[in-house]
Design an enzyme around this catalytic site. Structure first.
Site, PDB file in Angstrom:
ATOM      1  N   ASP A  22      11.913   3.864   2.482  1.00 61.92           N
ATOM      2  CA  ASP A  22      11.110   2.786   1.890  1.00 61.92           C
ATOM      3  C   ASP A  22      11.937   1.510   1.699  1.00 61.92           C
ATOM      4  OD1 ASP A  22       8.805   1.673   0.892  1.00 61.92           O
ATOM      5  OD2 ASP A  22       9.144   2.360  -1.159  1.00 61.92           O
ATOM      6  N   GLY A  23      11.254   0.379   1.753  1.00 57.86           N
ATOM      7  CA  GLY A  23      11.893  -0.907   1.459  1.00 57.86           C
ATOM      8  C   GLY A  23      12.044  -1.835   2.650  1.00 57.86           C
ATOM      9  N   ARG A  26      10.379  -5.407   1.961  1.00 58.21           N
ATOM     10  CA  ARG A  26      11.153  -6.242   1.033  1.00 58.21           C
ATOM     11  C   ARG A  26      12.452  -6.723   1.664  1.00 58.21           C
ATOM     12  NH1 ARG A  26      11.152  -2.017  -3.464  1.00 58.21           N
ATOM     13  NH2 ARG A  26      10.126  -0.808  -1.826  1.00 58.21           N
ATOM     14  N   TRP A  27      13.054  -5.883   2.480  1.00 56.60           N
ATOM     15  CA  TRP A  27      14.298  -6.267   3.175  1.00 56.60           C
ATOM     16  C   TRP A  27      14.050  -7.497   4.046  1.00 56.60           C
ATOM     17  CZ3 TRP A  27      15.920  -6.805   8.217  1.00 56.60           C
ATOM     18  CH2 TRP A  27      17.304  -6.783   8.457  1.00 56.60           C
ATOM     19  N   HIS A  39      10.856  -3.256   9.584  1.00 56.70           N
ATOM     20  CA  HIS A  39      10.556  -1.969  10.235  1.00 56.70           C
ATOM     21  C   HIS A  39      11.481  -1.759  11.435  1.00 56.70           C
ATOM     22  CE1 HIS A  39       7.280  -1.568   7.518  1.00 56.70           C
ATOM     23  NE2 HIS A  39       6.462  -2.422   8.113  1.00 56.70           N
ATOM     24  N   SER A  67       2.489   7.091   5.895  1.00 54.31           N
ATOM     25  CA  SER A  67       1.706   8.024   5.070  1.00 54.31           C
ATOM     26  C   SER A  67       0.214   7.912   5.368  1.00 54.31           C
ATOM     27  CB  SER A  67       1.951   7.734   3.587  1.00 54.31           C
ATOM     28  OG  SER A  67       1.298   6.535   3.204  1.00 54.31           O
ATOM     29  N   TRP A  71      -2.493   3.801   6.264  1.00 56.12           N
ATOM     30  CA  TRP A  71      -3.580   3.320   7.139  1.00 56.12           C
ATOM     31  C   TRP A  71      -4.362   2.200   6.470  1.00 56.12           C
ATOM     32  CZ3 TRP A  71      -3.469   4.483  12.077  1.00 56.12           C
ATOM     33  CH2 TRP A  71      -2.999   5.735  12.517  1.00 56.12           C
ATOM     34  N   ARG A  73      -3.143  -0.359   4.975  1.00 56.56           N
ATOM     35  CA  ARG A  73      -2.449  -1.665   5.024  1.00 56.56           C
ATOM     36  C   ARG A  73      -3.207  -2.624   5.944  1.00 56.56           C
ATOM     37  NH1 ARG A  73       4.073  -0.862   4.625  1.00 56.56           N
ATOM     38  NH2 ARG A  73       3.985   0.408   2.744  1.00 56.56           N
ATOM     39  N   LEU A 133      19.766  19.683  15.918  1.00 55.55           N
ATOM     40  CA  LEU A 133      19.045  19.291  14.701  1.00 55.55           C
ATOM     41  C   LEU A 133      17.522  19.397  14.855  1.00 55.55           C
ATOM     42  CD1 LEU A 133      19.429  17.641  11.882  1.00 55.55           C
ATOM     43  CD2 LEU A 133      18.741  15.686  13.263  1.00 55.55           C
ATOM     44  N   ARG A 196       9.084   7.743  -7.092  1.00 53.43           N
ATOM     45  CA  ARG A 196       7.862   8.548  -6.930  1.00 53.43           C
ATOM     46  C   ARG A 196       7.867   9.259  -5.589  1.00 53.43           C
ATOM     47  NH1 ARG A 196       5.424   3.104  -7.628  1.00 53.43           N
ATOM     48  NH2 ARG A 196       5.325   2.114  -5.578  1.00 53.43           N
ATOM     49  N   ILE A 197       6.944  10.214  -5.466  1.00 50.20           N
ATOM     50  CA  ILE A 197       6.875  11.068  -4.270  1.00 50.20           C
ATOM     51  C   ILE A 197       5.910  10.488  -3.231  1.00 50.20           C
ATOM     52  CG2 ILE A 197       6.373  13.430  -3.459  1.00 50.20           C
ATOM     53  CD1 ILE A 197       8.693  13.561  -5.354  1.00 50.20           C
TER      54      ILE A 197
HETATM   55  C1  IPE Z   1       5.964   5.775   1.233  1.00 50.32           C
HETATM   56  O1  IPE Z   1       6.186   4.403   1.106  1.00 50.32           O
HETATM   57  C2  IPE Z   1       5.630   6.118   2.622  1.00 50.32           C
HETATM   58  C3  IPE Z   1       6.668   5.857   3.629  1.00 50.32           C
HETATM   59  C4  IPE Z   1       7.875   5.394   3.432  1.00 50.32           C
HETATM   60  C5  IPE Z   1       6.272   6.162   4.948  1.00 50.32           C
HETATM   61  P1  IPE Z   1       5.079   3.416   0.513  1.00 50.32           P
HETATM   62  O2  IPE Z   1       5.676   2.080   0.510  1.00 50.32           O
HETATM   63  O3  IPE Z   1       3.814   3.583   1.269  1.00 50.32           O
HETATM   64  O4  IPE Z   1       4.868   3.995  -0.955  1.00 50.32           O
HETATM   65  P2  IPE Z   1       4.195   3.345  -2.242  1.00 50.32           P
HETATM   66  O5  IPE Z   1       2.928   2.703  -1.810  1.00 50.32           O
HETATM   67  O6  IPE Z   1       5.165   2.336  -2.774  1.00 50.32           O
HETATM   68  O7  IPE Z   1       4.024   4.482  -3.197  1.00 50.32           O
HETATM   69  C1  IPE Z   2       8.505   1.689   4.409  1.00 49.19           C
HETATM   70  O1  IPE Z   2       8.732   0.361   4.070  1.00 49.19           O
HETATM   71  C2  IPE Z   2       7.869   1.849   5.752  1.00 49.19           C
HETATM   72  C3  IPE Z   2       6.449   2.219   5.719  1.00 49.19           C
HETATM   73  C4  IPE Z   2       5.782   2.582   4.660  1.00 49.19           C
HETATM   74  C5  IPE Z   2       5.725   2.161   6.964  1.00 49.19           C
HETATM   75  P1  IPE Z   2       7.611  -0.540   3.405  1.00 49.19           P
HETATM   76  O2  IPE Z   2       6.810  -1.175   4.478  1.00 49.19           O
HETATM   77  O3  IPE Z   2       6.817   0.251   2.425  1.00 49.19           O
HETATM   78  O4  IPE Z   2       8.493  -1.623   2.653  1.00 49.19           O
HETATM   79  P2  IPE Z   2       8.261  -2.201   1.194  1.00 49.19           P
HETATM   80  O5  IPE Z   2       8.190  -1.031   0.255  1.00 49.19           O
HETATM   81  O6  IPE Z   2       6.994  -2.985   1.227  1.00 49.19           O
HETATM   82  O7  IPE Z   2       9.471  -3.046   0.956  1.00 49.19           O
HETATM   83 MG    MG Z   3       7.034   0.643   0.432  1.00 53.03          MG
END
Ligand code: IPE
Ligand code: IPE
Ligand code: MG
Length: 253
Positions: A22-23, A26-27, A39, A67, A71, A73, A133, A196-197
């Site tokens: 995740d992130g 924001r990066w 990405h 996740s 979908w 987004r 792996l 969170r999960i």
């Molecule tokens: C979780 O990240 C799913 C993936 C990294 C693929 P999200 O960015 O979708 O999670 P939330 O919305 O912050 O919980």
């Molecule tokens: C995780 O990064 C990748 C996916 C969920 C596809 P994010 O796209 O959720 O990045 P942030 O959390 O908005 O920074």
């Molecule tokens: Mg995210």
């Protein structure tokens, strides 16, 4: 699988690592760039973590890439993510194969385009006989989807008369969820600062050690991965027992 010797011992390297990458958005935003740039940079972190897994003899790696909820987004982001997924798969499948990696996708494939489904099937078929792996990519995946799918399969067997409801227990259910043939994750890592999960492996994470870092996924490279492994080595996994019981078990081992 806590009682069948399939979990990593304390102080050991985890056998199975599961990561919420995740992130990315924001990066990119911090650099004044579109989310998609994050990405793309994230793909390089996947490569770095794969190398680190080989170096540290991690045997299974499960990556949450997209996740069930993603979908929802904006359509343009979903479209660009699917393109990146397909291109990366086409570009990297041979290299993964050469490195002996066994690639598998978990999630609801029905939601993908036909060409993407085909690329996934082909990459799995190509790498199926490898001995390195286990790399599992969770795409269009949700822990609730996984549990509901397992429940449906069991219900179908009951309806066909192959099983009675009384035979449905934890062991049987565990055989129906994704990754049932692999040890459950020993270490869970989530980058990007959220604690969170987010509907990742709900059943499989029951006794996994959780590790959260504020580092954004595109900045998560070998050293950061090693820091997580080191943190894991200091954990005492009790699985409901007392510390004293664990000391006794070690003495008799
Ligand atoms: C979780 O990240 C799913 C993936 C990294 C693929 P999200 O960015 O979708 O999670 P939330 O919305 O912050 O919980
Ligand atoms: C995780 O990064 C990748 C996916 C969920 C596809 P994010 O796209 O959720 O990045 P942030 O959390 O908005 O920074
Ligand atoms: Mg995210």
């Amino acid at each position: 699988m806590g009682d069948d010797g399939k979990q990593a011992a304390p102080g050991a390297t985890p056998r199975h690592v599961a990561i919420i990458m995740d992130g990315n958005g924001r990066w990119a935003q911090a650099r004044g760039r579109p989310r998609q740039a994050g990405h793309k940079a994230g793909v390089d972190s996947v490569r770095a973590v794969l190398e680190a897994c080989a170096k540290h003899q991690v045997t299974c790696l499960t990556l949450f890439a997209f996740s069930s909820e993603n979908w929802k987004r904006p359509g343009t982001e979903v479209k660009l993510l699917m393109q990146l997924f397909q291109r990366t798969l086409e570009r990297e499948a041979r290299r993964l194969h050469k490195n002996g990696i066994r690639l598998r996708f978990i999630g609801d494939r029905a939601r993908f385009s036909a060409p993407l489904r085909q690329a996934m099937d082909e990459a799995e078929a190509l790498t199926r006989g490898n001995e390195g792996l286990y790399l599992n990519i969770a795409v269009s995946y949700g822990g609730r989807w996984d549990a509901a799918t397992a429940a449906r399969r069991i219900a179908e067997r009951v309806a066909r008369g192959e099983l009675t409801p009384e035979q449905v227990d934890e062991t049987l259910f565990a055989r129906e969820v994704s990754l049932a043939d692999l040890p459950e994750p020993d270490l869970f890592i989530r980058t990007g600062g959220e604690r969170r999960i987010s509907n990742f492996l709900l059943w499989q994470l029951a006794y996994t050690e959780l590790y959260f870092t504020d580092r954004l996924w595109p900045d998560f490279r070998e050293q950061a991965f090693e820091a997580a492994l080191q943190d894991f080595r200091c954990r005492q996994r009790r699985f409901g027992l007392t510390s004293e019981q664990l000391v006794e078990t070690e003495q008799h081992a």
